[in-house]
Structure formats: C-alpha cells, structure tokens
Design a protein around this motif. Structure first.
Motif, PDB file in Angstrom:
ATOM      1  N   UNK A  43      42.617  24.924  30.929  1.00 16.35           N
ATOM      2  CA  UNK A  43      43.035  26.211  31.486  1.00 16.35           C
ATOM      3  C   UNK A  43      41.849  27.186  31.556  1.00 16.35           C
ATOM      4  N   UNK A  44      41.007  27.102  30.557  1.00 13.43           N
ATOM      5  CA  UNK A  44      39.849  28.000  30.499  1.00 13.43           C
ATOM      6  C   UNK A  44      38.905  27.759  31.681  1.00 13.43           C
ATOM      7  N   UNK A  45      38.598  26.476  31.928  1.00  9.66           N
ATOM      8  CA  UNK A  45      37.731  26.117  33.058  1.00  9.66           C
ATOM      9  C   UNK A  45      38.349  26.553  34.384  1.00  9.66           C
ATOM     10  N   UNK A  46      39.642  26.238  34.529  1.00  8.81           N
ATOM     11  CA  UNK A  46      40.350  26.618  35.757  1.00  8.81           C
ATOM     12  C   UNK A  46      40.231  28.126  35.944  1.00  8.81           C
ATOM     13  N   UNK A  47      40.402  28.835  34.859  1.00  6.22           N
ATOM     14  CA  UNK A  47      40.375  30.292  34.912  1.00  6.22           C
ATOM     15  C   UNK A  47      39.020  30.817  35.412  1.00  6.22           C
ATOM     16  N   UNK A  48      37.943  30.226  34.907  1.00  4.61           N
ATOM     17  CA  UNK A  48      36.598  30.633  35.328  1.00  4.61           C
ATOM     18  C   UNK A  48      36.444  30.428  36.841  1.00  4.61           C
ATOM     19  N   UNK A  49      36.793  29.232  37.331  1.00  2.00           N
ATOM     20  CA  UNK A  49      36.697  28.963  38.778  1.00  2.00           C
ATOM     21  C   UNK A  49      37.603  29.907  39.581  1.00  2.00           C
ATOM     22  N   UNK A  50      38.845  30.034  39.107  1.00  2.00           N
ATOM     23  CA  UNK A  50      39.838  30.802  39.871  1.00  2.00           C
ATOM     24  C   UNK A  50      39.466  32.289  39.958  1.00  2.00           C
ATOM     25  N   UNK A  51      38.845  32.827  38.898  1.00  2.00           N
ATOM     26  CA  UNK A  51      38.445  34.242  38.949  1.00  2.00           C
ATOM     27  C   UNK A  51      37.466  34.463  40.096  1.00  2.00           C
ATOM     28  N   UNK A  52      36.486  33.550  40.234  1.00  3.95           N
ATOM     29  CA  UNK A  52      35.497  33.669  41.316  1.00  3.95           C
ATOM     30  C   UNK A  52      36.151  33.507  42.691  1.00  3.95           C
ATOM     31  N   UNK A  53      37.006  32.504  42.777  1.00  2.01           N
ATOM     32  CA  UNK A  53      37.665  32.245  44.070  1.00  2.01           C
ATOM     33  C   UNK A  53      38.550  33.433  44.456  1.00  2.01           C
ATOM     34  N   UNK A  54      39.291  33.924  43.479  1.00  2.18           N
ATOM     35  CA  UNK A  54      40.205  35.048  43.720  1.00  2.18           C
ATOM     36  C   UNK A  54      39.458  36.271  44.252  1.00  2.18           C
ATOM     37  N   UNK A  55      38.351  36.564  43.597  1.00  2.00           N
ATOM     38  CA  UNK A  55      37.566  37.728  43.996  1.00  2.00           C
ATOM     39  C   UNK A  55      37.069  37.571  45.436  1.00  2.00           C
ATOM     40  N   UNK A  56      36.506  36.406  45.732  1.00  4.62           N
ATOM     41  CA  UNK A  56      35.972  36.162  47.082  1.00  4.62           C
ATOM     42  C   UNK A  56      37.077  36.256  48.122  1.00  4.62           C
ATOM     43  N   UNK A  57      38.223  35.698  47.783  1.00  6.00           N
ATOM     44  CA  UNK A  57      39.298  35.644  48.782  1.00  6.00           C
ATOM     45  C   UNK A  57      39.913  37.014  49.021  1.00  6.00           C
TER      46      UNK A  57
END
Lengths: 478, 478
Positions: free
Chosen positions: B161-175
């Motif tokens: 979940x932690x790894x997913x969270x790191x990736x998703x934060x970046x993706x979320x911001x960009x999107x």
C-alpha cells in the motif's frame, strides 16, 4: 444424521461431475482447436478427483452408518442405489479411471481427424485401446459377467445383451419387411436461412416447455443435450438446403432437456434426482421426435409459420419429407424405419468385439457387409460408415439404448395418447399436456424405480417392441 | 526425482484450476440465468478440492525432498515460488476457502441485481461478508501485516500500500493538472452494425498476432480475458451507436491474451509458466490499448477499413474520439487521463475499509464526494457509482494494478519504441514487432523474476510513473 452427512458429501461429488459436463459441452461447442490437450488433462484430473472422493473410505463408513438409521422409503431407495454404485466404483482403481479419461479424450480428437480423412486405420489403434480399457474396467467390476453386459448395465440397469437381443430380433424382422415399402423423398429447392431455422427451432422448444432461464440452445457437429435441472444445454445443427433436420434435432434434444429440467432439484445428488436410465432418457427425446415432429398435426400447425419466413412448404410436403423411408449411410439422418438397422448393426459389432468374434481391424468389413445386407447400400468410405459416430470414443454399451428408448417411447405415446387424445392439441401448437403427462409419469420419479418397473407403472407393460412395430406398420405400410 | 514428481502433482492441481477458469468464462458469457446456484456449488467444490490437493502433506513432503536435490537455476526459482505459495496456502483452512468461494459467487449475482436496481443497500451486507472474509484470510496468512497488503501481494508481490501510495500521489497530482485541459468528444451520427464491428475487432486481434486455434472472442457485459496458453478467451462488447469501445476493448484484451499465449507451455504449472503479476498482466493490455489503439498511426491504417464497411470516419475523427478527455462516471469507459482518478478513488476507499476509517455503509458517500472533488461530477445513482464494477465481489487488492500496470506499460512502450521506431509499422497495420519484443522481454520469462526485477531488466528502471506522466502530458497538453 449420517444420511444427511452422506448425501451432502455425495452432492459435492456430483457438483464436480456436473462441472465436467460443462467442460464437455464447451469442448463440443466452444473450445478452440488446440485447447484439446489441456482439456484432456482437465478431464483426467477431474475424473480422478471425482473417483477418489466417491470411493473414499469415509463414504463407505457413512453408508454403513446410514444403513443402521431409520429411513423412509425414498431414503432407502437412495441409499440402496448409492451403495450399489459405491461397490461398483470402489472396484475400479483411480489410476485406471484417470488413464481411461485421458485415452478417451485423446481418441475423440483422433476420431475427428480420422473421420475427416475417412481413415479408419488412423483411428483403429485408439479404438483398440478403448476396447481394452472397457474390458479391463468390466473385469474390475465383475470378472464373471460378460463384459459388454457390465457396460450395458451402466446405461440401463434393466438391460442385458440377451434381453436386447430378444427385442432386436423382433424389431429387425419387422423392419426388414417394412423396408420393402420405400417412399421417395420430395425434392427441395431454394435456401433455408440458418437464422430463420434457429428462430423456428427456438419457438418449437418454447412451445414444448423449454425454460430459457434454465437452458441454452447452440450448434454442434452432432446434436446433444447436457446439463442438469437448472442449467440444461441442447444443440442442433443447420443445413441451409434443408430446414427439417434442425427442427427434428431441436425437438429431440428438447425432449431430453425436459427430462433433465423435470428432475426434482431438491433431490439433486440422490437416485430420485437422477434419470432412470439412458434408455428412459432416449424415450423422452424420441417420443417428441417420432410422435410429435413426425406427425401430420405438427406440420399443419407449423407450416403457416414457415410460410411467414418465406418458405412455401405445404404440411403434406413437410410430412412427406420427415417420413420418407430412404435408407442412407448416416444413422443420425436416418428415417424412422431404417434407423433401427443402424443401431442393430452396431450392437452386433459391439457384441462381436467383446466376445472375440470380431477384431477391431475387421470393423469396416463387418460394417459394410451388414449395410449391404440390411439396407442394400454399398458404403463408399469409412466416414460414411463405421467412423460416422463419436460414441465409441466414450466406450461401449450405450448404442442399444437408442432403439430400446425408441421402443419405450412408442409404448408411452400409445398410453398417453389413448388417455389424452393429444393430436388435436398438436395441430394447435399446444404441446404441454404431453410434457405434463411425462413429468408426472416419468420425470418426477427420477431413479426411484428400476427402469423396467418405471415403464410398467406408466404404461402397464414392461418394455417391449409391440407398440413400436405397430406404430411403424400403421404409418409406413400403405 | 522428487522435483518431477512434485511438479507433476502441481500440474494436476493447475488443471483443476484451469477447469475453474472455463467455468468462470462460461458464467459470464454462456450460462443460463438460473444456473448460478449450481455454479456456486461447482466453484465451491472445485476450490476446496484444489486447496486440499495443493496443501496436502504429500506436497509438503515433496517440497522438503526436492530442496535436497541438485537443481538448476530455473528449477530453483520454480521451487522457491512454489514453497512460498504452499506456506501461504497451508495457513488457510479448506472450509474457509470453500465458504469464501460460495459467498463470492453468490455476491456476484446479488451485485448484478443491485446494480440493475442501483440499490447499494441490497449489496452492502454481501460486501461486508466479503470484507470480513478477506480480512480473515489475511489474518490466517500473516496476522501482523496490514490485511490489504497481504491481498495486494497476491496481485503483485512487489507491491505494498505504501508503494502504491507513493506512485499514486505523483499520478494524482499530474492528472489533476492535466484535467484542466479537456477536449470535447466529436459527436457521432448513424449506426455501427455489430457484425461489422466484430469483423473489425477480429481483424485487429489477428494483426496483433492472436492465434484463433488457441483462442476465442465473445461478448460479455464487462470485457475480460481468461484461459491459458492453448485455450485463451477474450470478450468485448458492442455499442451500435459507437464502434470505438468494442475496438479498444478487443485490443486491450488481445494484449492480455498475447501474454497468456506467450507463456511457455512446456513450463505450465511452474513459476516460469505463469504471469509475473497482475500489474505486469495489465501492462500487456494497456501498452496495446494506450500506445497502439489510442495512437494516430493506428487510425490512419484502420480508417480505410472502416470506410469499406460504410463508416465515413476520418483518422482525425477517430483519434479525436478515443483521446477526448471527458471525465465520466464509468471507469471502463473513461478516457486515458481521468481513468486513473477512478482507480485512485477506489484504492483510497479500499484502504479505508481495511484500516477502519470507512464503513461499508458509507461507501456511496465516500465515492460520490471523491467523484465531485477529483472529476467535478455529481454521481446520480450507485449503478453509475460504487456499484459499477464486479471486482469487489471477488475480493480486494486488485484495483491498484490497473494504474500500476498502465504506468509500467508506458515504461515498456518508451523503451520498445525508442529501440524499434514502431510508429511507421503501426501506420501500415504491422504490429508484430511489438508482440515479438514483449514476448522476448516479458512473456517468455513467466514468473522467473519478481515483478519489479522483470521490468528493470526490460526497461532499465524499476516501475515508476515518469513515463506515464510524460506520455500523458505530451499528448494532452496543447
């Protein structure tokens, strides 16, 4: 409650068996070509698991415990049937079951290729393997009994080769006489759109009472029915030059389906939730095929529907078509009269293979000389002869049930029609009084009575060929 | 040879598992409505047999014996992976597995009804049961680990979940930035015949290298792929008002299928014959969907074919259509940009359900407020909101792989295209150099490397969102 525990476990075995049924349907109707190897492995794994579970010591123990329990009549029948099957199954080693399943699945694919190339030699070694396996299986179960009788009993526990022989001699004699009266088949012109044929097949099945929430209709090389009382699947096949074949096959398979769908779901996994025998099953398809869809009234009702699809076929043309007696090479396309000669011929060869009087390599010669003798036909190649049917890839002892079932169908029809006067219903497209009669007299009982007893209760007589012979004579002797 | 004996046994377990795959396909594509109860029993029986066989003491003993054998590198990887799975599986009691299977199959049917009626309350108690079961399963496997991490590991052993969270934060911001640039979808007029759509889908799949002797294409409510390397089945769905959805779904599922069909059959039943992870699997579908069928070149090649079918769509219209950024309610219909917000939203809710910050009954509110916040949409009903997807009926931890897979797809595409300059191939309808590159760099390895390692070997970098964000920016910022 050992009874409850026992049948909970047995139901689990049945669920796995019924999963195998879906895989078998898929193999014939859906599976991509190269899926066969994996499918053979799936069947082998599944059949050995089913065998292991069914023959486990735990089941044996629960049977012994249940025998001490106070049971009602229905429960006693269920237990008795189960015990008989358990005894039989425990005699066959699991490895043999898995091995047999693999050999048979593989042989099915070889048969397909061999038939496409009309090359019996290609199929012969596989058939020999199956014959050896079937003999071995029978010797595990009862080494003192004629092996084909052991397999015949699997299809119908009231049958023996001797009994079949008595019925078949009478049928053979009558049919060889009837075959002197042949009817030319009226020629058909034009194209019969497959989508329209399908629409009609579906309408007829619906009229018979097929429940589409509990079933499907698809296409396969050879029509068949598989499934259970909540998921029953029938197939037919379409010839764009001729719409009758698909309709008759759909009616036949719907008959099978009505039986499966009529079995009481609450008794699933017990004798009472199971079909009485394969002959009984065939009687349920044949009564509809021969006594509904080969009858005048059916075509009087259907031909206006055909007209709506742009097919100008009079009821007389249709009736003439489905009742023309024109012996041919292919059993599944055979007319109502010559059909039985195909079954009898094959039964004679099966018996020869088991008593040693016929070798596998001699099958084509044996087949072709009988076709000449019984139907006056010179078989041009094995695809139109001994390779035509898939059934031997699945073992032996099943074929006689086709004619025995037809014989029983005639008895059931005689009784039902005498009581209910169904023909006027049929001419109006109302078929369900027959469905109801069959449900009451056959379906609901499952396997509660032995097959002969069930038919005697329904008709007053044990299975015998009189009604069939009378039906064929009254229809086919001018 | 304990190694051989061990994997012979494991293959048998896999055959039964793959039989379950066919039953699952059948349930979505073929099964009559009322077959569901029997199907639930079949799955429960099958899953408990599979679990029993896999977790048997005999397997444990063979694993211990094999560990003493001299193995080559590949065999060592197979053994190591198997041992890890065995340890995990032996911690979960068989009854729990059978119970979970029944609950899930039943919940699937309730979900169908609940979605049809847009009634989350109907589905909620079943979802609660599944949540409880999944927490229980995780606690059997590792009571000290965050339960959702246990399930996430099932989908992709490199994920937490932690790894997913790191990736998703970046993706979320960009999107959220990208979503400021919206593109209006060109309006479509006219009807797009389903049979013609099917013809085109089949042509595209063929061009991608789909082998019809080892696969099928059918129709289901939600497109999916199931099967193995000799019998792989994909589905799509057709909208007569819009031909793009069916084509994109067919391309996506064919990508999955090429992976399954590319796994080495000779290693069936071992880690090397298995997909690396569900994220990796999704990368194989998304690379085709996003980088082929959402590319200009693809439509330059395809639009003349569409014209032949009577559809006058210019390449620009097609490209505009499949790339329009128009946030909507339904994930599977979402554009390439807003898609990830659906996944992120759902991951946030899943995490909340597991850490206790969100209750099942609050799902609709949580869903709808996030839809408002992220995509500016007011969800009109649950069918268009939290009831839209079937996946929760099968458990949790799978959803993040949709976006992680898409992220990996962008990395793979960047690498492959840099090396092979694929666009000019695509404009001529030649797609197989990409197929071959994926086969060499991903498919053939199966599960030999852990998912992160596999991607690093193929692209030089561990999974990360840079390529995805760069791809989306270069395409969607005017």
């Amino acid at each position: 409650m050992p009874y409850k525990e026992l049948f909970d476990k047995i139901r689990n075995v049945c669920y796995l068996g019924s999963a195998g049924g879906i895989l078998g349907w898929d193999q014939e109707v859906m599976m991509p070509k190269r899926g066969i190897e994996m499918r053979a492995h799936q069947f082998a794994a599944l059949s050995s698991v089913v065998h292991d579970m069914f023959t486990s010591k735990q089941i044996g123990k629960l049977i012994r415990q249940t025998k001490k329990e106070k049971l009602n009549e229905a429960q006693s029948v269920n237990l008795k049937t189960l015990e008989k099957e358990y005894r039989k199954a425990t005699k066959v080693p699991t490895e043999h079951v898995a091995h047999a399943s693999k050999i048979k699945t593989h042989a099915t694919e070889v048969w397909r290729e061999a038939r496409a190339k009309s090359d019996f030699k290609k199929f012969a070694p596989h058939l020999q393997k199956i014959l050896d396996i079937e003999k071995k299986t029978a010797s595990y179960i009862n080494p003192r009994k004629f092996a084909l009788d052991v397999h015949l009993e699997d299809s119908d526990e009231s049958l023996t080769c001797k009994k079949v022989d008595v019925h078949f001699k009478k049928i053979k004699k009558a049919i060889l006489q009837l075959l002197k009266h042949r009817h030319v088949k009226p020629e058909l012109k034009g194209a019969y759109d497959v989508a329209k044929q399908e629409k009609i097949c579906r309408m007829v099945a619906t009229k018979m009472g097929f429940d589409w929430d509990r079933g499907r209709m698809d296409v396969s090389t050879h029509p068949f029915t598989t499934g259970n009382c909540v998921d029953c699947r029938i197939t037919t096949r379409y010839d764009p030059k001729e719409p009758f074949q698909s309709i008759l096959a759909a009616v036949h398979e719907t008959g099978h389906a009505l039986y499966d769908l009529g079995l009481p779901y609450e008794h699933y996994g017990t004798a009472q939730g199971d079909a009485a025998s394969l002959s009984t099953h065939e009687s349920q398809s044949r009564i509809w095929e021969n006594h509904l869809s080969r009858g005048k009234e059916f075509w009087h009702w259907l031909s206006p529907h055909l007209k709506k699809e742009g097919w100008n076929l009079t009821p007389e043309q249709c009736y003439g078509h489905v009742n023309a007696v024109v012996p041919g090479f292919i059993r599944v396309n055979a007319d109502e009269v010559s059909y039985h000669m195909h079954v009898i011929l094959r039964f004679e060869i099966e018996r020869g293979l088991f008593d040693g009087s016929i070798k596998v390599k001699d099958i084509p010669d044996e087949w072709n000389s009988r076709m000449q003798e019984y139907l006056g036909l010179k078989v041009p190649n094995d695809a139109k002869g001994c390779l035509q049917d898939i059934h031997w890839t699945n073992g032996f002892g099943y074929f006689p049930t086709y004619s025995i079932g037809t014989m029983i169908a005639a008895q059931l029809w005689e009784k039902a029609n005498k009581k209910l006067k169904l023909e006027s219903d049929f001419s109006k497209g109302k078929f369900t009084r027959l469905t109801d009669w069959l449900k009451e007299n056959i379906h609901q009982h499952g396997r509660r009575y032995d097959p002969d007893e069930l038919i005697k209760r329904a008709t007053g007589q044990k299975p015998n060929p009189s009604a069939l012979i009378a039906h064929l004579r009254s229809k086919h002797i001018p």
